[in-house]
Scaffold this active site. Structure first.
Site, PDB file in Angstrom:
ATOM      1  N   ASN A   1      33.440 -26.017  14.305  1.00 36.19           N
ATOM      2  CA  ASN A   1      33.075 -24.793  13.586  1.00 36.19           C
ATOM      3  C   ASN A   1      32.105 -24.021  14.471  1.00 36.19           C
ATOM      4  O   ASN A   1      30.965 -24.436  14.661  1.00 36.19           O
ATOM      5  CB  ASN A   1      32.412 -25.193  12.256  1.00 36.19           C
ATOM      6  CG  ASN A   1      31.809 -24.012  11.517  1.00 36.19           C
ATOM      7  OD1 ASN A   1      32.055 -22.856  11.857  1.00 36.19           O
ATOM      8  ND2 ASN A   1      30.995 -24.313  10.499  1.00 36.19           N
TER       9      ASN A   1
ATOM     10  N   LYS B   1      30.803 -21.155  13.966  1.00 37.36           N
ATOM     11  CA  LYS B   1      29.837 -20.314  13.231  1.00 37.36           C
ATOM     12  C   LYS B   1      29.762 -18.938  13.902  1.00 37.36           C
ATOM     13  O   LYS B   1      30.777 -18.429  14.379  1.00 37.36           O
ATOM     14  CB  LYS B   1      28.473 -21.007  13.151  1.00 37.36           C
ATOM     15  CG  LYS B   1      28.614 -22.436  12.615  1.00 37.36           C
ATOM     16  CD  LYS B   1      27.307 -23.100  12.286  1.00 37.36           C
ATOM     17  CE  LYS B   1      27.570 -24.517  11.764  1.00 37.36           C
ATOM     18  NZ  LYS B   1      26.383 -25.222  11.364  1.00 37.36           N
TER      19      LYS B   1
ATOM     20  N   HIS C   1      31.091 -24.239   2.835  1.00 36.05           N
ATOM     21  CA  HIS C   1      30.091 -24.691   3.813  1.00 36.05           C
ATOM     22  C   HIS C   1      28.697 -24.416   3.255  1.00 36.05           C
ATOM     23  O   HIS C   1      28.473 -23.437   2.547  1.00 36.05           O
ATOM     24  CB  HIS C   1      30.298 -23.974   5.155  1.00 36.05           C
ATOM     25  CG  HIS C   1      29.485 -24.584   6.244  1.00 36.05           C
ATOM     26  ND1 HIS C   1      28.156 -24.284   6.410  1.00 36.05           N
ATOM     27  CD2 HIS C   1      29.795 -25.501   7.189  1.00 36.05           C
ATOM     28  CE1 HIS C   1      27.689 -25.012   7.425  1.00 36.05           C
ATOM     29  NE2 HIS C   1      28.663 -25.750   7.910  1.00 36.05           N
TER      30      HIS C   1
ATOM     31  N   GLU D   1      26.141 -23.227   4.538  1.00 39.57           N
ATOM     32  CA  GLU D   1      25.503 -21.948   4.928  1.00 39.57           C
ATOM     33  C   GLU D   1      25.893 -20.816   3.971  1.00 39.57           C
ATOM     34  O   GLU D   1      25.002 -20.167   3.421  1.00 39.57           O
ATOM     35  CB  GLU D   1      25.771 -21.661   6.406  1.00 39.57           C
ATOM     36  CG  GLU D   1      24.913 -22.607   7.270  1.00 39.57           C
ATOM     37  CD  GLU D   1      25.494 -22.975   8.620  1.00 39.57           C
ATOM     38  OE1 GLU D   1      26.451 -22.325   9.064  1.00 39.57           O
ATOM     39  OE2 GLU D   1      24.992 -23.947   9.231  1.00 39.57           O
TER      40      GLU D   1
ATOM     41  N   GLU E   1      29.004 -33.187   4.390  1.00 44.10           N
ATOM     42  CA  GLU E   1      27.997 -32.668   5.313  1.00 44.10           C
ATOM     43  C   GLU E   1      26.627 -32.643   4.638  1.00 44.10           C
ATOM     44  O   GLU E   1      26.275 -31.670   3.964  1.00 44.10           O
ATOM     45  CB  GLU E   1      28.369 -31.241   5.727  1.00 44.10           C
ATOM     46  CG  GLU E   1      29.670 -31.149   6.479  1.00 44.10           C
ATOM     47  CD  GLU E   1      29.651 -29.978   7.453  1.00 44.10           C
ATOM     48  OE1 GLU E   1      29.792 -30.218   8.652  1.00 44.10           O
ATOM     49  OE2 GLU E   1      29.461 -28.834   7.002  1.00 44.10           O
TER      50      GLU E   1
ATOM     51  N   GLY F   1      22.689 -29.326  12.124  1.00 36.46           N
ATOM     52  CA  GLY F   1      21.934 -28.588  13.134  1.00 36.46           C
ATOM     53  C   GLY F   1      20.531 -29.115  13.361  1.00 36.46           C
ATOM     54  O   GLY F   1      19.705 -28.462  13.991  1.00 36.46           O
TER      55      GLY F   1
ATOM     56  N   SER G   1      25.363 -32.916  12.898  1.00 37.86           N
ATOM     57  CA  SER G   1      24.886 -33.444  14.178  1.00 37.86           C
ATOM     58  C   SER G   1      25.834 -34.477  14.793  1.00 37.86           C
ATOM     59  O   SER G   1      25.377 -35.456  15.390  1.00 37.86           O
ATOM     60  CB  SER G   1      23.459 -33.997  14.033  1.00 37.86           C
ATOM     61  OG  SER G   1      22.574 -32.949  13.673  1.00 37.86           O
TER      62      SER G   1
END
Ligand code: PGA
Length: 246
Positions: free
Chosen positions: A9, A11, A96, A98, A165, A171, A204
């Site tokens: 991904n 992003k 996701h 985000e 996730e 991240g 990660s």
């Protein structure tokens, strides 16, 4: 168990020129992947056409980073399933953490996106996962179960990927331990109620932890953010090796 699914991904990274350069470096490194896996990249919408051309004939697939639930309409900033499919896109990431966080996406909207994607012939990659404070408060399983159950309502689990996730691992460099990631992926599999559903781990994932993650019994894929931006590192992830004894 079917094929594993290794997804990158990107992003909000990669211009068309950068995507082109990535493909040139990446493709020779994944020219002879074992047949037990699928590999895909989810670039920003603007780089999809360029990347699709660069990857043509390679077997590497393309995913959208989101998809709208309507076929068309007044939805500034959004993209439809048909717009993605016009470029050969096969998968769409939905839910996701985000967009859940920054755009307040709800489980109901995420389910609509996934249903629309599946109906159109795209495989939804439904992301679920708990925050740090939810984990600390012993809420992780309840939160994930709700996200799974609401997210998959009305979906065919044979045409679906679920990505676990944990938000605290995205991240941050903090990977969830392989055994704990496997435990949660096993729970997700049982909540979906379809033994062969593809369940990915994400958060990660890197070249140096991929083999251990993929050796777990209930993890059959990964969703990779940061480490998918480097063609050499992501090629190593795509070429993961699980020891015979695992
Ligand atoms: P990360 O992101 O690999 O950079 O942690 C994972 C994701 O957001 O899918």
């Amino acid at each position: 168990m079917g094929k594993s699914v290794i997804a990158g991904n990107w992003k909000m990274h990669m211009t068309c020129a950068e995507a082109q350069a990535f493909a040139s470096a990446f493709l020779p490194l994944v020219a002879s992947l074992p047949s037990d896996r699928e590999v895909l990249l989810a670039p920003p919408f603007t780089a999809i056409a360029t990347l699709a051309q660069a990857l043509a004939g390679s077997g590497i697939q393309i995913g959208g980073q989101n998809v709208h639930w309507d076929r068309s309409g007044a939805y500034t900033g959004m993209i439809s399933a048909a717009m993605l499919q016009e470029h050969g896109v096969t998968h769409a990431i939905v839910g996701h953490s985000e967009p859940r966080k920054y755009y307040s996406e709800t489980d109901e909207q995420i389910n609509l996106r996934a249903r629309t994607a599946q109906k159109a012939g795209l495989i939804p990659i439904l992301c679920v996962g708990e925050s740090d404070s939810q984990r600390e408060g012993g809420e992780a399983e309840r939160v994930i179960r709700r996200q799974v159950e609401q997210g998959i309502d009305g979906l065919d689990p044979a045409l679906l990927v679920v990505a676990y996730e944990p938000i605290w691992a995205i991240g941050t460099g903090k990977t969830c331990g392989a055994a704990e990631a496997n435990r949660i992926c096993g729970l997700i599999r049982s909540w979906v109620g379809y033994a062969d559903v593809v369940v990915q781990y994400g958060g990660s994932v890197k070249a140096d932890n991929i083999d251990l993650l993929m050796a777990q019994s209930d993890i059959n894929g990964v969703l990779v953010g940061g480490a998918s931006l480097d063609p050499v590192g992501f090629a190593r992830i795509a070429n993961y090796q699980v020891p015979e004894s695992a």
